[in-house]
Design an enzyme around this catalytic site. Sequence first.
Site, PDB file in Angstrom:
ATOM      1  N   CYS A 137       0.414   9.332  -2.422  1.00  0.00           N
ATOM      2  CA  CYS A 137       1.515   9.280  -1.650  1.00  0.00           C
ATOM      3  C   CYS A 137       0.880   8.653  -0.053  1.00  0.00           C
ATOM      4  O   CYS A 137      -0.175   8.431   0.059  1.00  0.00           O
ATOM      5  CB  CYS A 137       1.869  10.576  -1.418  1.00  0.00           C
ATOM      6  SG  CYS A 137       2.985  11.438  -2.730  1.00  0.00           S
ATOM      7  N   HIS A 161       5.759  11.041   3.065  1.00  0.00           N
ATOM      8  CA  HIS A 161       6.005  12.403   3.254  1.00  0.00           C
ATOM      9  C   HIS A 161       5.317  12.877   4.335  1.00  0.00           C
ATOM     10  O   HIS A 161       4.197  12.353   4.927  1.00  0.00           O
ATOM     11  CB  HIS A 161       6.194  13.278   2.163  1.00  0.00           C
ATOM     12  CG  HIS A 161       4.418  13.400   1.812  1.00  0.00           C
ATOM     13  ND1 HIS A 161       3.751  14.550   2.136  1.00  0.00           N
ATOM     14  CD2 HIS A 161       4.035  12.740   0.594  1.00  0.00           C
ATOM     15  CE1 HIS A 161       2.501  14.445   1.407  1.00  0.00           C
ATOM     16  NE2 HIS A 161       2.767  13.214   0.598  1.00  0.00           N
TER      17      HIS A 161
END
Length: 394
Positions: free
Chosen positions: A334, A316
Site C-alpha cells: 500500500c 491510507h
Amino acid sequence: MGRLTYGTAGLLALAAMTACSASNASEQGESAAPAAAEKTVVTVVPANKSGNIPTDQTVVVAAQGSPLKSVRVTGTSPMPGVTSSDGTRWRSTRTARPGVTYTVTATTADGNTSTTTFTTVKASKSFGIETITPNKDDTGLTVGVGMPIMITFDRPVTDRVAVERNLVVSTSKPVEGAWHWFDDSHVDYRPKTYWPAHSKVRLDARLAGVRVADGVYGKRDYTLDFRIGREQITKGSTQTHYLTVKRDGKKIREIAMSAGQGGAWKYYTTSGTHLAMSREPVTIMTSPGIGPGSAGYYRMTVYNTVRISNSGEYVHSAPWSVGSQGYSNVSHGCVNVSPSNASWFINNTLIGDPIIITGTPRTLEPTNGWGHWQESWKQWLRWSALKSGRTDLL
C-alpha cells in the site's frame, strides 16, 4: 395618306398573327389536354400483414404522387423515425421490440391515409444490464477525469457490433472514445485521453429489442447521466517517496509517503496509472495469501483508505510508518501516508481520479481493478467492435 396605309397594314398583320396564335393554341389544346392527377401511392416495408420480421429491420415508408404529411409506427411504444428533405421517404431510427405487432399509419399531404401492420420475431430469451458504473450509490455521479463507463450484462453477448451500435455516449464537450470488451459479458468505455474537466456525460443504452445472440433480445433501454469534476491528478514515486497532487494543473499538496518494501513480488506497489476506486473510512486488511497462524500473517483495522487496485492496494493512514514516510518503503504494497494527510486525501478525492505511481518493477495489469489507462489507445481499440468515434454533443 401614307400614314393611313401604314395603319391598315399594321392591323392586317396583327389580325394575321392573332389568327395564327389562336389556331396553334387550339391545336395544342386538342393534342395536349390536361393530364389526370397522378395517383398517390404509398409503399411500406415490411409488407402488410408480414410476420417474423427481425427487430433490427428498418421500417421504410415511401410516397409517390404527394409528399408524406405524417408517419406513425405504434406497438408497445411508438417507433421514432426521420423524413427525407423532400418528404417522400420516412425511415425508422430505433430497433423494434420482439414479439410485437406494429401498425404503420402514413398520411400524405393530399389527404390519403395508408395503414399496414407487421409482427416481429418472438424472443426465446432476454438480456439486460446487470451493473453499470459510475452510479449514484457506489461512486456518486460526479467523478474524476479518468473514470470509465463500465457495463456488465446478465447474459453473454454474441453480436458485439449490435450492442456497441446502440450504446450512445454524448458529452457537453467533444470527446473521442471507444468501447472495449473484456469478455462477452463486460464492456467498458473510455476516452482517448482523460475526460474534459467540468463536463457532462450521458449514456443512452438503447438495448430494447436489440438481438445479441440467437433468440436473445434486449429487455429495455437504460440512461445514465453523470458529471466530470475538476481535473485532479496525483503522481507519486517510490524512489522519491512523495505524492504530488495537482488540481486543474496547479500543485495543491505534497504528501510524504512510504510504498511497498518489495522482497516478495506481492509486497511491491504496482507502477502505473491507477484510479481511485472507493473511499472507505474504515477497512479491515489481512495479509495476502497467508492464513492465521502462518508467519507474517496480519489482520488490522486501517482508517481513511482510498482503494487503487484489486490486489489490495490503498492510499491510507499509517501512523506506524510516519517516521519512514518521505524516506523509505516499508509497507506490504500500500501507499502509507500520515493520518492528517490520509484524512485530507480521502476528502479531496473523487472516484475515478488518476493516481499514478512510478519506480517499481511490478506493473499494474489492465485488469487489476480499473487499470484501463494501462493500455495504449491502439491496444484499447483492439478489443472494440466499432473502434473509435466522436461523442454526440449534449
